[in-house]
Design a protein around this motif. Structure first.
Motif, mmCIF file in Angstrom:
data_model
loop_
_atom_site.group_PDB
_atom_site.id
_atom_site.type_symbol
_atom_site.label_atom_id
_atom_site.label_comp_id
_atom_site.label_asym_id
_atom_site.label_seq_id
_atom_site.Cartn_x
_atom_site.Cartn_y
_atom_site.Cartn_z
ATOM 1 N N ARG A 203 57.816 109.293 13.501
ATOM 2 C CA ARG A 203 57.262 109.602 11.625
ATOM 3 C C ARG A 203 59.502 109.160 10.694
ATOM 4 O O ARG A 203 58.847 109.882 9.601
ATOM 5 C CB ARG A 203 57.587 111.105 11.364
ATOM 6 C CG ARG A 203 56.056 112.541 12.313
ATOM 7 C CD ARG A 203 56.094 113.434 11.716
ATOM 8 N NE ARG A 203 55.084 114.208 11.986
ATOM 9 C CZ ARG A 203 54.089 114.178 11.379
ATOM 10 N NH1 ARG A 203 53.420 113.468 10.579
ATOM 11 N NH2 ARG A 203 52.763 114.859 12.488
ATOM 12 N N GLY A 204 59.241 108.185 11.710
ATOM 13 C CA GLY A 204 60.545 107.406 10.803
ATOM 14 C C GLY A 204 60.059 106.851 9.555
ATOM 15 O O GLY A 204 58.884 106.239 9.187
ATOM 16 N N TRP A 205 60.929 106.457 8.847
ATOM 17 C CA TRP A 205 60.903 105.679 8.125
ATOM 18 C C TRP A 205 61.114 104.224 8.479
ATOM 19 O O TRP A 205 61.692 103.610 8.677
ATOM 20 C CB TRP A 205 61.580 105.682 6.819
ATOM 21 C CG TRP A 205 61.986 106.974 6.143
ATOM 22 C CD1 TRP A 205 63.110 108.374 6.755
ATOM 23 C CD2 TRP A 205 61.309 107.826 4.588
ATOM 24 N NE1 TRP A 205 62.682 109.440 6.106
ATOM 25 C CE2 TRP A 205 61.553 109.378 4.634
ATOM 26 C CE3 TRP A 205 60.515 107.323 3.835
ATOM 27 C CZ2 TRP A 205 61.207 110.201 3.571
ATOM 28 C CZ3 TRP A 205 59.793 107.665 2.914
ATOM 29 C CH2 TRP A 205 60.424 109.148 3.265
ATOM 30 N N GLU A 206 59.271 103.407 8.108
ATOM 31 C CA GLU A 206 59.048 101.998 7.966
ATOM 32 C C GLU A 206 58.571 101.870 6.975
ATOM 33 O O GLU A 206 57.077 102.361 6.381
ATOM 34 C CB GLU A 206 58.229 101.782 9.902
ATOM 35 C CG GLU A 206 60.022 102.044 10.655
ATOM 36 C CD GLU A 206 59.051 100.939 11.910
ATOM 37 O OE1 GLU A 206 58.909 100.313 11.764
ATOM 38 O OE2 GLU A 206 59.562 102.092 12.637
ATOM 39 N N PRO A 207 58.342 100.242 6.354
ATOM 40 C CA PRO A 207 59.711 99.182 6.426
ATOM 41 C C PRO A 207 61.212 99.671 5.973
ATOM 42 O O PRO A 207 60.864 99.617 4.581
ATOM 43 C CB PRO A 207 59.238 97.990 6.709
ATOM 44 C CG PRO A 207 58.602 97.851 5.437
ATOM 45 C CD PRO A 207 58.019 99.138 5.446
ATOM 46 N N GLY A 208 62.366 98.941 6.504
ATOM 47 C CA GLY A 208 63.599 99.514 5.312
ATOM 48 C C GLY A 208 63.365 98.168 5.412
ATOM 49 O O GLY A 208 62.902 96.752 5.192
ATOM 50 N N GLY A 209 64.360 98.000 3.800
ATOM 51 C CA GLY A 209 64.355 96.708 2.796
ATOM 52 C C GLY A 209 64.929 95.687 3.191
ATOM 53 O O GLY A 209 64.459 94.566 2.664
ATOM 54 N N ASP A 210 65.412 95.390 4.619
ATOM 55 C CA ASP A 210 65.908 94.758 4.924
ATOM 56 C C ASP A 210 66.329 94.377 6.026
ATOM 57 O O ASP A 210 66.673 94.057 7.624
ATOM 58 C CB ASP A 210 68.073 95.021 4.338
ATOM 59 C CG ASP A 210 68.736 95.792 5.044
ATOM 60 O OD1 ASP A 210 68.528 96.083 5.651
ATOM 61 O OD2 ASP A 210 70.325 95.862 5.492
ATOM 62 N N GLU A 211 64.998 94.592 6.676
ATOM 63 C CA GLU A 211 65.058 95.465 8.862
ATOM 64 C C GLU A 211 64.526 94.181 8.716
ATOM 65 O O GLU A 211 63.412 93.409 8.451
ATOM 66 C CB GLU A 211 64.328 96.272 9.086
ATOM 67 C CG GLU A 211 65.295 97.115 8.530
ATOM 68 C CD GLU A 211 64.369 98.877 9.362
ATOM 69 O OE1 GLU A 211 64.937 99.835 9.428
ATOM 70 O OE2 GLU A 211 63.325 99.291 9.193
ATOM 71 N N PHE A 212 65.017 93.359 10.533
ATOM 72 C CA PHE A 212 63.848 92.254 10.858
ATOM 73 C C PHE A 212 62.681 92.878 12.292
ATOM 74 O O PHE A 212 63.109 91.931 12.853
ATOM 75 C CB PHE A 212 64.565 91.484 10.877
ATOM 76 C CG PHE A 212 65.565 90.973 12.140
ATOM 77 C CD1 PHE A 212 65.639 90.632 13.451
ATOM 78 C CD2 PHE A 212 66.689 91.416 11.167
ATOM 79 C CE1 PHE A 212 66.495 90.972 14.253
ATOM 80 C CE2 PHE A 212 67.724 91.747 12.123
ATOM 81 C CZ PHE A 212 67.724 91.341 13.591
ATOM 82 N N LEU A 213 63.302 94.120 11.986
ATOM 83 C CA LEU A 213 62.498 94.864 13.879
ATOM 84 C C LEU A 213 62.322 96.191 12.796
ATOM 85 O O LEU A 213 62.804 96.825 12.403
ATOM 86 C CB LEU A 213 64.102 95.525 14.240
ATOM 87 C CG LEU A 213 64.767 93.327 15.243
ATOM 88 C CD1 LEU A 213 66.039 93.978 16.371
ATOM 89 C CD2 LEU A 213 63.469 92.778 15.868
ATOM 90 N N SER A 214 61.253 96.448 13.647
ATOM 91 C CA SER A 214 60.577 97.442 13.574
ATOM 92 C C SER A 214 60.899 98.559 14.388
ATOM 93 O O SER A 214 61.268 98.442 15.369
ATOM 94 C CB SER A 214 58.963 97.821 13.977
ATOM 95 O OG SER A 214 58.468 98.957 14.393
ATOM 96 N N PRO A 215 61.923 99.735 13.942
ATOM 97 C CA PRO A 215 62.137 100.639 15.020
ATOM 98 C C PRO A 215 61.717 101.241 15.474
ATOM 99 O O PRO A 215 61.751 101.114 16.710
ATOM 100 C CB PRO A 215 63.025 102.130 13.847
ATOM 101 C CG PRO A 215 63.577 101.068 12.816
ATOM 102 C CD PRO A 215 62.508 100.273 12.947
ATOM 103 N N ALA A 216 60.090 101.608 15.491
ATOM 104 C CA ALA A 216 58.774 102.441 16.109
ATOM 105 C C ALA A 216 58.620 101.182 16.898
ATOM 106 O O ALA A 216 58.447 101.157 18.542
ATOM 107 C CB ALA A 216 58.100 102.805 15.393
ATOM 108 N N LEU A 217 58.824 99.754 16.896
ATOM 109 C CA LEU A 217 57.787 99.175 17.994
ATOM 110 C C LEU A 217 58.775 98.768 18.907
ATOM 111 O O LEU A 217 58.406 98.063 20.373
ATOM 112 C CB LEU A 217 57.188 97.886 16.920
ATOM 113 C CG LEU A 217 55.717 98.657 16.438
ATOM 114 C CD1 LEU A 217 54.885 96.516 15.423
ATOM 115 C CD2 LEU A 217 54.488 98.757 17.609
ATOM 116 N N SER A 218 60.361 98.432 18.529
ATOM 117 C CA SER A 218 60.745 98.137 19.501
ATOM 118 C C SER A 218 60.933 99.151 20.036
ATOM 119 O O SER A 218 61.396 99.092 21.369
ATOM 120 C CB SER A 218 62.284 97.655 18.503
ATOM 121 O OG SER A 218 61.697 96.999 17.824
#
Length: 328
Positions: A203-218
């Motif tokens: 249930r994390g927050w995605e996407p972050g405004g400056d992210e190039f990786l998905s925390p969940a998919l990583s």
């Protein structure tokens, strides 16, 4: 070669050739202990001085060597070969290694650059007609040792969607360790199971405004690497499928300003998502979620592919992630 066409390979190679030896602009990861340390990138890093920063230059080289292996008759391949011969020399590798031994370099490029150096060495080893892998091996071994020590003290994973992300780095490191370092592979697998093996209901927050990786998919991609299909499928279902998170959160991210280096990260997010989704789909095999994974991967890839060049904020690194996505 999955979706990689000859035209795409030429495009990716042309972009990478345009920046791996471009020294400026440059963002150093460098601690100065005195005036004598204020020297140009090419002095600090005689191989990896281009591409805006050290890690982007490393994975720019990974891009070039991968394309050379897959398309050896491409017109760009001869230039890649010549440039690699000039760059991967014993003296230059020794200088890069000496930088790692500086008192303030213990955290240099941790963990993103470490992982990409291992990936580059793995690809260099596949270039059977040259000894680049032998030349780069001391650097790879140095970073592999650092990974083992890092995991020993990393109590909690770092799950941001930027360079500090633990799961992304360990995915690349695990790919390398499977062929080159059984001890590192074992350490990664044990650490991954300890930190992520019981994760459920993301249930994390995605996407972050400056992210190039998905925390969940990583995390999911790393779990797909370390677990077999029968064990991975129920974990993935409980993590991202059963609660609808995958379907609800992973439409392509909108990029409002590609001249802004942080905002331009979102093109990379779309590409890294495509890579992760395609890789996870392959690990799952026949599965009810396969059409959803394919649809999301294709949509994210298509959103970013036209924007690999045109502004250096993205041009110095995006082709690498496009290549990852096409090879998944």
């Amino acid at each position: 070669m999955s979706g990689l066409t000859r035209n795409m390979a030429a495009r990716f190679a042309g972009i990478a050739l345009g920046h791996v030896t471009q020294e400026y602009p440059h963002k150093l990861d460098h601690v100065l202990l005195g005036d004598a340390d204020a020297v140009p990138p090419r002095v600090l890093h005689p191989i990896f001085y281009g591409s805006f920063d050290w890690h982007s230059c490393v994975h720019g080289w990974w891009t070039l060597l991968t394309i050379r292996r897959l398309f050896p008759d491409l017109s760009e391949a001869a230039r890649i070969t010549m440039l690699a011969d000039e760059s991967f020399t014993a003296d230059k590798v020794a200088a890069e290694l000496a930088y790692l031994n500086r008192p303030q370099s213990a955290g240099f490029e941790r963990p993103y650059g470490w992982a990409w150096l291992l990936a580059l060495h793995g690809e260099a080893e596949r270039q059977g007609d040259h000894s680049w892998g032998d030349r780069l091996r001391p650097l790879a071994q140095a970073f592999a040792g650092r990974f083992v020590g890092y995991l020993d003290k990393l109590t909690y994973p770092i799950t941001v969607g930027t360079h500090f992300n633990t799961a992304f780095a360990l995915t690349l490191a695990h790919d390398w360790a499977r062929e080159h370092d059984p001890a590192l592979r074992e350490a990664i697998e044990a650490w991954t199971e300890r930190c992520f093996g019981e994760e459920r209901d993301y249930r994390g927050w995605e996407p972050g405004g400056d992210e190039f990786l998905s925390p969940a998919l990583s995390v999911a991609l790393l779990m797909a690497r370390v677990r077999g299909r029968e064990d991975f499928a129920p974990w993935f279902e409980a993590f991202l499928l059963d609660n609808g998170a995958l379907e609800g959160r992973f439409a392509p991210a909108f990029v409002s300003d590609r001249s802004d280096g942080k905002t331009a990260h979102l093109d990379g997010l779309n590409l890294s998502r495509a890579w992760a989704l395609r890789s996870i789909r392959e690990r799952l095999g026949p599965h009810p979620a396969a059409p959803l994974l394919t649809r999301l991967a294709d949509a994210n890839f298509a959103a970013a592919l036209p924007h690999l060049s045109g502004d250096y904020a993205g041009e110095h690194w995006l082709a690498t992630f496009a290549l990852l996505a096409t090879l998944a």
